[in-house]
Enzyme design. Structure first.
Site, short mmCIF file in Angstrom:
data_model
loop_
_atom_site.label_atom_id
_atom_site.label_comp_id
_atom_site.label_asym_id
_atom_site.label_seq_id
_atom_site.Cartn_x
_atom_site.Cartn_y
_atom_site.Cartn_z
N LYS A 1 -76.74 11.54 -45.74
CA LYS A 1 -75.78 11.10 -44.72
C LYS A 1 -74.24 11.11 -45.57
CE LYS A 1 -76.17 6.10 -45.62
NZ LYS A 1 -75.05 6.05 -46.25
N CYS B 1 -72.88 0.09 -46.33
CA CYS B 1 -73.59 1.24 -45.41
C CYS B 1 -74.59 0.55 -44.92
CB CYS B 1 -74.35 2.15 -46.56
SG CYS B 1 -72.91 3.31 -47.23
N ASP C 1 -79.80 4.04 -49.05
CA ASP C 1 -79.17 4.27 -50.04
C ASP C 1 -79.52 3.76 -51.66
OD1 ASP C 1 -77.85 5.72 -48.27
OD2 ASP C 1 -75.86 4.95 -48.49
N GLU D 1 -76.58 8.51 -49.48
CA GLU D 1 -75.27 8.82 -49.39
C GLU D 1 -74.85 9.97 -50.19
OE1 GLU D 1 -72.26 5.78 -49.54
OE2 GLU D 1 -70.57 7.24 -49.00
N VAL E 1 -78.67 -0.88 -49.95
CA VAL E 1 -77.34 -1.33 -50.48
C VAL E 1 -76.10 -0.44 -49.83
CG1 VAL E 1 -78.38 -2.14 -52.55
CG2 VAL E 1 -77.65 0.34 -52.39
N THR E 2 -75.12 -0.71 -49.96
CA THR E 2 -74.77 -2.37 -50.02
C THR E 2 -74.66 -2.86 -48.82
OG1 THR E 2 -72.50 -1.79 -50.03
CG2 THR E 2 -73.14 -1.91 -52.06
N GLN F 1 -74.05 -15.47 -33.18
CA GLN F 1 -74.00 -15.25 -31.61
C GLN F 1 -75.31 -14.72 -31.13
OE1 GLN F 1 -70.08 -13.64 -30.57
NE2 GLN F 1 -69.93 -13.06 -32.70
N1 TIU Z 1 -74.24 2.78 -49.82
C1 TIU Z 1 -73.01 2.36 -49.85
O1 TIU Z 1 -73.08 1.02 -49.25
N2 TIU Z 1 -71.88 2.99 -50.11
C2 TIU Z 1 -70.67 2.32 -50.77
O2 TIU Z 1 -70.03 3.14 -51.10
N3 TIU Z 1 -70.97 1.02 -50.83
C3 TIU Z 1 -70.02 0.25 -51.49
O3 TIU Z 1 -70.17 -1.19 -51.75
N4 TIU Z 1 -69.02 0.89 -52.25
#
Ligand code: TIU
Length: 228
Positions: A130, A163, A25, A73, A158-159, A203
């Site tokens: 996705k 995701c 993303d 996304e 990210v993030t 772990q």
């Molecule tokens: N790609 C992803 O992490 N989508 C999010 O909505 N991340 C947020 O941190 N909001």
């Protein structure tokens, strides 16, 4: 040839022919002002800091001829793949599907939904839209990786705690050995990134391994091959 990365909590070894670099993303919606990240109230500038390290890894991986997967996304224009629970969650200034400065928020094909130019996909690389946070949910990723004989996944993007972590957990449950590149992932909340990195490798690598971009690039260079 086996490539060994000096990772945490212990060395991560893989063969490039059965590995993929998965970039989660890195789209304008999350790293540029006016996108989904900012509508949620976040400062997107923090995320931009990882771009140079991501570029270095991508260049090294491509030089070795490794498989690359980019995800976005993204939702269909009619939002048929966006459950109301996702669209209505929270109190964003713009919701998924609303018109923003970079087009409709998180809608496939809109300007904001494009991968940033610094990490633009090349022909032959896999680009997956996705509808969920995880890269396996409602996508052909599992089939594509199985067809390519992939067993090891190296993650950037990210993030970290949303995701990236969701995708790593999905991958881990499907039997992939996963490595997260710490300086190639970021969160709007530094404490959440730190916690996610810790819990992934805790772990005995319960979800996966972690390493830096420098450690991966050093291992790729040591392996020789087309780009060495
Ligand atoms: N790609 C992803 O992490 N989508 C999010 O909505 N991340 C947020 O941190 N909001």
């Amino acid at each position: 040839m086996t490539i060994t990365v000096h990772a945490q909590p212990f060395d991560y070894a893989f063969d490039l022919s059965s590995a993929a670099l998965v970039i989660i993303d890195m789209q304008r919606d999350f790293v540029e002002p006016g996108g989904f990240g900012e509508t949620l109230g976040n400062d997107v500038s923090l995320l931009r800091a990882i771009i140079p390290a991501c570029q270095s890894v991508l260049a090294a991986w491509r030089a070795q001829g490794g498989l690359v997967v980019h995800t976005r996304e993204a939702h269909a224009a009619d939002l048929s793949d966006c459950p109301p629970a996702k669209r209505l969650r929270g109190n964003p200034s713009l919701r998924i599907g609303d018109e923003g400065p970079m087009g409709r928020i998180l809608v496939a094909g809109e300007p904001g939904n494009q991968i940033i130019p610094e990490l633009a996909p090349r022909p032959g690389e896999i680009v997956l839209d996705k509808p969920g946070k995880g890269a396996f949910y409602a996508t052909p990723l599992q089939n594509l990786l199985q067809q390519a004989g992939v067993t090891h996944l190296v993650f950037m993007g990210v993030t970290t705690e949303v995701c990236v972590q969701t995708s790593m957990r999905e991958a881990n449950d499907r039997g992939y050995d996963c490595l997260l590149l710490e300086d190639c992932t970021e969160s709007y909340f530094p404490q959440y990134k730190a916690a996610a990195v810790e819990m992934i490798r805790a772990q005995g690598a319960i979800v996966g391994w972690t390493a830096t971009s420098t450690q991966l690039i050093a291992a790729l260079g040591a392996a020789g091959g087309p780009g060495a």
